[in-house]
Scaffold this active site. Sequence first.
Site, PDB file in Angstrom:
ATOM      1  N   ASP A 103     -43.082 -53.645  55.518  1.00 38.06           N
ATOM      2  CA  ASP A 103     -43.976 -52.521  55.263  1.00 38.06           C
ATOM      3  C   ASP A 103     -45.086 -52.913  54.292  1.00 38.06           C
ATOM      4  OD1 ASP A 103     -44.548 -49.784  55.889  1.00 38.06           O
ATOM      5  OD2 ASP A 103     -43.900 -49.225  53.876  1.00 38.06           O
ATOM      6  N   TYR A 123     -45.107 -40.133  58.318  1.00 41.69           N
ATOM      7  CA  TYR A 123     -44.173 -40.350  57.223  1.00 41.69           C
ATOM      8  C   TYR A 123     -43.930 -39.051  56.453  1.00 41.69           C
ATOM      9  CZ  TYR A 123     -43.306 -45.398  57.290  1.00 41.69           C
ATOM     10  OH  TYR A 123     -42.850 -46.661  57.613  1.00 41.69           O
ATOM     11  N   GLU A 182     -44.390 -47.491  66.158  1.00 43.12           N
ATOM     12  CA  GLU A 182     -43.717 -47.063  64.929  1.00 43.12           C
ATOM     13  C   GLU A 182     -42.197 -47.053  65.126  1.00 43.12           C
ATOM     14  OE1 GLU A 182     -44.281 -46.569  61.915  1.00 43.12           O
ATOM     15  OE2 GLU A 182     -46.286 -45.811  61.542  1.00 43.12           O
ATOM     16  N   TYR A 189     -42.232 -39.640  49.979  1.00 44.59           N
ATOM     17  CA  TYR A 189     -43.025 -39.239  51.136  1.00 44.59           C
ATOM     18  C   TYR A 189     -42.932 -37.746  51.452  1.00 44.59           C
ATOM     19  CZ  TYR A 189     -44.182 -44.071  52.051  1.00 44.59           C
ATOM     20  OH  TYR A 189     -44.685 -45.337  51.937  1.00 44.59           O
ATOM     21  N   CYS A 197     -48.520 -43.024  61.549  1.00 48.61           N
ATOM     22  CA  CYS A 197     -48.056 -43.565  60.274  1.00 48.61           C
ATOM     23  C   CYS A 197     -48.433 -42.644  59.126  1.00 48.61           C
ATOM     24  CB  CYS A 197     -48.644 -44.951  60.050  1.00 48.61           C
ATOM     25  SG  CYS A 197     -48.212 -45.655  58.443  1.00 48.61           S
TER      26      CYS A 197
END
Length: 238
Positions: A45, A140, A210, A167, A136
Amino acid sequence: MTTLFDRLRDGAAEDWHAYFAHPFVDGLAHGTLPEAAFRHYLVQDYLFLIHFARAYGLAVVKADDLAAMRAATATLDALINHEMKLHVDFAAGWGISPEEMEQAPEAPECMAYTRYVLDRGLAGDVLDLKVALAPCVVGYREIAQAIAARPDYVADGNPYAPWVAMYAGAEYAAVADAAVAELDRLAAARLTEARLPALTRTFAEACRLEAGFWEMGWQAGQGDKPPRFWSKLFRKRG
C-alpha cells in the site's frame, strides 16, 4: 441527491461487492486476518500511494481549469506530505521501516491497479482518471465505516481497529466527500449519458483491481494454499 459516485457504484454492483465484501475485509472486522497478510498489504500500500501521487500529478496536467488544478494539487500535497507520513508512522507500529517499504519489490497486483489508473488518465481526460481513482479514495471510507457499523465488528483487542478508525473517521471522511464532490463538478461539464457506460466500466475494472489488491494481501497470509480468487474474478471475462 444521487451523485455520480452512487451511479457508478450501482452500475458496477457485482464488482463493487467483490471489493467491499472480500475475506480480507472480514478479517479486518473480526481481527482474524493473519499478521503476514496485513504486513504484506501495508508494504504494498505504501508503494501504491507513490503511484497514486503520480496519478494526481497527472490530474494537474489534465485539468482544464484552475479549480481542477487546485483540487488535484491539494490532494497531491496531502498524499506526499501527510498521508504517506501517516502510513510510515502506522507501519512503524508493525515494525516496518520506510526503507523496507521503499526497497520492497512491487507486487503484480499493485502494478496492475496503479498502471491501470495512469493508463486511464493518459488515454482519457481528467474525469476518466478521477473515476479510476474513486474506488480507492472513496471506497476505503465506505468499507471502513461499514466495518465500524457491523454488529459482528470486534473492536476490543483487534490489532486492525486503528486502521478501521483511521479510514472511518471524520478526517478521512472529508477527503472522500471532497472526491465525490469533485466527480460531480467534473461530471457537470463532461458527463453525457452516452459516456456513462464507459465510465462505469472503468469504475468496475478499478473495483476488480482493488479486490485483487485485497487478495494479494490475503494470499500472503494463507501459506502454501493455492490462489482461487483471480480465476473466479475474471471468469466472466474469459
